[in-house]
Design a protein around this motif. Structure first.
Motif, PDB file in Angstrom:
ATOM      1  N   PRO A 109       0.872  -1.087   0.125  1.00 14.85           N
ATOM      2  CA  PRO A 109       0.006   0.043  -0.028  1.00 14.85           C
ATOM      3  C   PRO A 109       0.864   1.323  -0.011  1.00 14.85           C
ATOM      4  CG  PRO A 109      -0.862  -1.412   1.791  1.00 14.85           C
ATOM      5  CD  PRO A 109       0.591  -2.109   1.165  1.00 14.85           C
TER       6      PRO A 109
ATOM      7  N   THR B  16      -0.138  -4.841   5.338  1.00 12.88           N
ATOM      8  CA  THR B  16      -1.599  -4.355   5.248  1.00 12.88           C
ATOM      9  C   THR B  16      -2.575  -4.545   6.299  1.00 12.88           C
ATOM     10  OG1 THR B  16      -2.330  -6.682   4.358  1.00 12.88           O
ATOM     11  CG2 THR B  16      -1.777  -5.047   2.734  1.00 12.88           C
TER      12      THR B  16
ATOM     13  N   GLY C  45      -9.356   6.577  -2.606  1.00 14.83           N
ATOM     14  CA  GLY C  45      -9.175   5.001  -1.980  1.00 14.83           C
ATOM     15  C   GLY C  45      -9.952   4.825  -0.951  1.00 14.83           C
TER      16      GLY C  45
ATOM     17  N   GLU D  49     -12.250   2.904  -0.374  1.00 12.55           N
ATOM     18  CA  GLU D  49     -12.373   1.639  -0.480  1.00 12.55           C
ATOM     19  C   GLU D  49     -11.145   0.730   0.057  1.00 12.55           C
ATOM     20  OE1 GLU D  49     -10.610   2.587  -4.278  1.00 12.55           O
ATOM     21  OE2 GLU D  49     -12.045   3.671  -3.067  1.00 12.55           O
ATOM     22  N   ASN D  50     -10.322   1.241   0.176  1.00 14.65           N
ATOM     23  CA  ASN D  50      -9.086   0.574   0.577  1.00 14.65           C
ATOM     24  C   ASN D  50      -8.545   0.888   2.106  1.00 14.65           C
ATOM     25  OD1 ASN D  50      -8.205  -0.327  -1.956  1.00 14.65           O
ATOM     26  ND2 ASN D  50      -7.311   1.445  -2.815  1.00 14.65           N
TER      27      ASN D  50
ATOM     28  N   GLY E  96      -4.931  -0.671   0.869  1.00  9.79           N
ATOM     29  CA  GLY E  96      -4.418  -0.361  -0.383  1.00  9.79           C
ATOM     30  C   GLY E  96      -4.076   0.941  -0.705  1.00  9.79           C
ATOM     31  N   ASP E  97      -3.976   1.528  -1.764  1.00  7.62           N
ATOM     32  CA  ASP E  97      -3.430   2.914  -2.065  1.00  7.62           C
ATOM     33  C   ASP E  97      -4.565   3.779  -1.501  1.00  7.62           C
ATOM     34  OD1 ASP E  97      -1.207   1.767  -3.160  1.00  7.62           O
ATOM     35  OD2 ASP E  97      -1.733   2.214  -5.181  1.00  7.62           O
ATOM     36  N   ILE E  98      -4.158   4.887  -0.834  1.00  6.97           N
ATOM     37  CA  ILE E  98      -4.901   6.183  -0.583  1.00  6.97           C
ATOM     38  C   ILE E  98      -4.041   7.398  -0.935  1.00  6.97           C
ATOM     39  CG2 ILE E  98      -6.385   4.837   1.054  1.00  6.97           C
ATOM     40  CD1 ILE E  98      -4.734   6.248   3.478  1.00  6.97           C
TER      41      ILE E  98
END
Length: 107
Positions: free
Chosen positions: A2, A19, A54, A56-57, A88-90
């Motif tokens: 991430p 993560t 992001g 959703e990440n 994940g990526d933000i």
């Protein structure tokens, strides 16, 4: 792996191998000052981050965050960096009221 991009810190990008970490842990591990008055316990909103991309990440909203949303102290595009686990990526930015005076921001 991430990646967190902080747009109003000149688009600074930081990475983690995990993560399972909260955003604030990742930010501090990369030697970036980020306000957190309650000691990372989800009891205030000083570590608020504005999510630009992001959402959703991130792990689901915690009880602390839900309480602050109900009190209108945390908006729909805002999360507590001490509570939000990054998967994940933000892309985020520091809220204006939570900026440190000793740091230079790009907006």
């Amino acid at each position: 792996m991430p990646e967190i991009e902080i747009s109003n810190l000149y688009n600074r990008k930081i990475n983690t191998n995990s993560t399972e970490k909260r955003a604030l842990e990742i930010i501090h591990e990369n030697f970036i000052d980020w306000m957190h008055a309650c000691g990372k316990k989800g009891r205030c909103t000083t570590c608020k981050m504005i999510i630009e991309e992001g959402m959703e990440n991130l792990a689901p909203v915690t009880q602390s965050e839900e309480r602050f949303r109900n009190q209108k102290r945390l908006g729909e595009k805002e999360r507590l960096a001490c509570q939000a686990v990054v998967f994940g990526d933000i892309k985020i930015k520091v809220a204006n009221k939570n900026k440190f005076p000793h740091m230079e921001y790009s907006d």
